[in-house]
Design a protein around this motif. Structure first.
Motif, PDB file in Angstrom:
ATOM      1  N   GLY A  99       0.795  -1.415  -0.045  1.00 30.42           N
ATOM      2  CA  GLY A  99       0.148   0.025   0.095  1.00 30.42           C
ATOM      3  C   GLY A  99       0.828   1.197   0.016  1.00 30.42           C
ATOM      4  O   GLY A  99       0.605   2.126  -0.610  1.00 30.42           O
ATOM      5  N   THR A 100       1.900   1.222   0.605  1.00 25.61           N
ATOM      6  CA  THR A 100       2.975   2.286   0.784  1.00 25.61           C
ATOM      7  C   THR A 100       3.529   2.876  -0.499  1.00 25.61           C
ATOM      8  O   THR A 100       3.365   3.824  -0.987  1.00 25.61           O
ATOM      9  N   LEU A 101       3.916   1.584  -1.142  1.00 27.76           N
ATOM     10  CA  LEU A 101       4.635   1.800  -2.423  1.00 27.76           C
ATOM     11  C   LEU A 101       3.436   2.123  -3.547  1.00 27.76           C
ATOM     12  O   LEU A 101       3.872   2.855  -4.530  1.00 27.76           O
ATOM     13  N   MET A 102       2.343   1.469  -3.415  1.00 25.71           N
ATOM     14  CA  MET A 102       1.146   1.880  -4.334  1.00 25.71           C
ATOM     15  C   MET A 102       0.865   3.435  -4.295  1.00 25.71           C
ATOM     16  O   MET A 102       0.491   4.156  -5.305  1.00 25.71           O
ATOM     17  N   GLU A 103       0.781   3.946  -3.015  1.00 27.30           N
ATOM     18  CA  GLU A 103       0.640   5.170  -2.763  1.00 27.30           C
ATOM     19  C   GLU A 103       1.726   6.154  -3.183  1.00 27.30           C
ATOM     20  O   GLU A 103       1.661   7.481  -3.659  1.00 27.30           O
ATOM     21  N   GLY A 104       3.097   5.746  -2.826  1.00 28.49           N
ATOM     22  CA  GLY A 104       4.317   6.575  -2.703  1.00 28.49           C
ATOM     23  C   GLY A 104       4.998   6.485  -4.204  1.00 28.49           C
ATOM     24  O   GLY A 104       5.816   7.322  -4.403  1.00 28.49           O
ATOM     25  N   GLY A 105       4.666   5.460  -4.994  1.00 27.08           N
ATOM     26  CA  GLY A 105       5.504   5.300  -5.982  1.00 27.08           C
ATOM     27  C   GLY A 105       6.841   4.641  -5.623  1.00 27.08           C
ATOM     28  O   GLY A 105       6.933   3.813  -4.758  1.00 27.08           O
TER      29      GLY A 105
END
Length: 162
Positions: A70-76
């Protein structure tokens, strides 16, 4: 890690979920009407479905994978230390292990940049992005479940106070 032939099977054969549910339910009705003690999930489609769910749960199991994804999906794209700061409570060793697992399963890609000191960036792969609607639905279900429990607890408390 899943075998290549299983990945091909998962990616090439996509019967609609409604079909699978109806097929498994029809099998259950047939078994019940026959009055025999057969195993309900013994059909090839049900076995395949159960195996696919087990594999998915194995790949996504653990306390941190959804949070990291989720963090990588939101933060790129994110560097390791940025991820470590964003994912509250995770240890560096655990983050490293989880990222390795997700990279091995093609959910996350790792890019080593030619800098001094060496910089490593992580991002969700295109295949990993296919989990986004599933994660959203799990979050919606979790919120609804928590609300239902909370409402039920309040109702129970209210009845006790009367």
């Amino acid at each position: 890690m899943l075998s290549v032939s299983f990945w091909k099977l998962l990616t090439n054969w996509k019967p609609p979920l409604a079909f699978l549910i109806l097929y498994c339910n029809a099998t259950l009705q047939k078994v019940k009407s026959m009055g025999k003690n057969q195993i309900v999930n013994n059909t090839p489609i049900c076995k395949l479905r159960i195996t696919a769910i087990k594999d998915t749960m194995e790949i996504l199991s653990g306390k941190w994978k959804f949070h990291i994804l989720g963090t990588l999906m939101e933060g790129g794209k994110m560097r390791f230390m940025d991820l470590l700061r964003e994912v509250n409570g995770i240890a560096a060793k655990m983050l490293s292990k989880e990222l390795q697992d997700m990279e091995m399963n093609h959910l996350v890609s790792r890019t080593v940049l030619n800098t001094k000191p060496i910089t490593v960036e992580y991002e969700v792969t295109e295949y990993g992005r296919t989990l986004e609607p599933i994660i959203d639905e799990i979050a919606k279900w979790g919120s609804a479940y928590r609300n239902a429990l909370h409402s039920s607890a309040l109702l129970h408390l209210h009845k006790r106070l009367r």
